[in-house]
Design a protein around this motif. Structure first.
Motif, short mmCIF file in Angstrom:
data_model
loop_
_atom_site.label_atom_id
_atom_site.label_comp_id
_atom_site.label_asym_id
_atom_site.label_seq_id
_atom_site.Cartn_x
_atom_site.Cartn_y
_atom_site.Cartn_z
N PRO A 202 0.59 -1.34 -0.20
CA PRO A 202 -0.25 0.15 -0.33
C PRO A 202 0.76 0.98 -0.29
N CYS A 203 -0.07 2.36 -0.25
CA CYS A 203 0.45 3.47 -0.15
C CYS A 203 0.75 3.74 1.19
N TRP A 204 1.62 3.86 2.14
CA TRP A 204 1.50 4.51 3.05
C TRP A 204 3.23 4.03 3.72
N PRO A 205 3.26 4.43 4.52
CA PRO A 205 4.60 4.87 5.46
C PRO A 205 6.35 3.25 5.22
N ARG A 206 5.13 2.64 5.45
CA ARG A 206 5.78 0.60 6.45
C ARG A 206 5.83 0.76 5.04
N GLY A 207 4.65 0.66 4.02
CA GLY A 207 5.06 0.22 2.16
C GLY A 207 6.09 0.76 1.82
N ALA A 208 6.47 2.17 2.05
CA ALA A 208 7.24 3.50 1.24
C ALA A 208 8.25 2.81 1.47
N LEU A 209 9.21 1.56 2.85
CA LEU A 209 10.44 1.92 3.39
C LEU A 209 10.69 0.39 2.56
N GLU A 210 9.29 -0.70 2.46
CA GLU A 210 9.50 -1.94 2.11
C GLU A 210 10.19 -1.82 0.39
N VAL A 211 9.45 -1.21 -0.57
CA VAL A 211 9.51 -0.31 -1.91
C VAL A 211 11.26 0.05 -1.54
N ALA A 212 11.15 1.09 -0.80
CA ALA A 212 13.06 1.20 -0.82
C ALA A 212 13.70 0.61 -1.14
N ALA A 213 13.49 -0.48 0.24
CA ALA A 213 14.20 -1.48 0.43
C ALA A 213 14.28 -2.92 -0.84
N GLY A 214 13.69 -2.13 -1.85
CA GLY A 214 13.36 -3.49 -3.11
C GLY A 214 11.98 -4.08 -2.86
N HIS A 215 11.69 -4.21 -1.98
CA HIS A 215 10.41 -5.63 -2.04
C HIS A 215 9.45 -5.24 -3.66
N GLY A 216 10.17 -6.45 -4.09
CA GLY A 216 8.71 -6.01 -5.67
C GLY A 216 9.44 -5.63 -6.57
N ARG A 217 10.33 -4.81 -7.00
CA ARG A 217 11.92 -4.11 -7.26
C ARG A 217 12.55 -5.14 -7.99
#
Length: 141
Positions: free
Chosen positions: A49-64
């Motif tokens: 989701p678009c929220w702080p914990r999700g942003a941290l996960e995206v930043a750390a490469g989750h799913g990318r």
């Protein structure tokens, strides 16, 4: 070449400060969504989701991660966990006490409680990420 802070980027930050800064730019780009609209927004991923914990996960490469590219996932995961810890401490104003797996759960719980407060904005989250990043950078010197 500049780092692109979008879910489509194959660049994965691998230090706590870089993850926090990447997450700040990401949340500024995609916004923050709460409640039933948690998965709304232009920058969401299929699983985050678009929220702080999700942003941290995206930043750390989750799913990318990119096929054919090598990532040091152990280093990235350690940096992500430290980013969660320092963000939780920044948001609560004190260390979040716990050891092992319980610590991770408590950090995420503290971040989620803060994120769920009514009226929380992407600017609030980006400011919190950058404050936490500055704390990490300051601790290194």
């Amino acid at each position: 070449m500049p780092t692109h802070h979008t879910p489509e980027s194959i660049v994965v930050a691998d230090t706590p400060a870089a993850i926090l800064e990447w997450a700040a730019r990401h949340i500024e780009h995609v916004g923050i969504h709460q409640g039933p609209r948690l998965f709304d927004g232009p920058g969401r991923t299929a699983t985050l989701p678009c929220w702080p914990r999700g942003a941290l996960e995206v930043a750390a490469g989750h799913g990318r991660g990119a096929a054919g590219r090598t990532y040091d996932w152990d280093r990235i995961d350690r940096a992500r966990d430290r980013a969660f810890a320092i963000l939780a401490e920044t948001l609560t104003g004190h260390p979040v006490d716990a050891d092992g797996p319980a610590a991770k759960a408590r950090h995420r719980e503290a971040i989620d409680r803060w994120s769920a407060e009514p009226g929380r904005t992407a600017a609030d989250a980006a400011r919190a990420f950058r404050t936490a990043a500055a704390r990490v950078e300051h601790a290194l010197f």
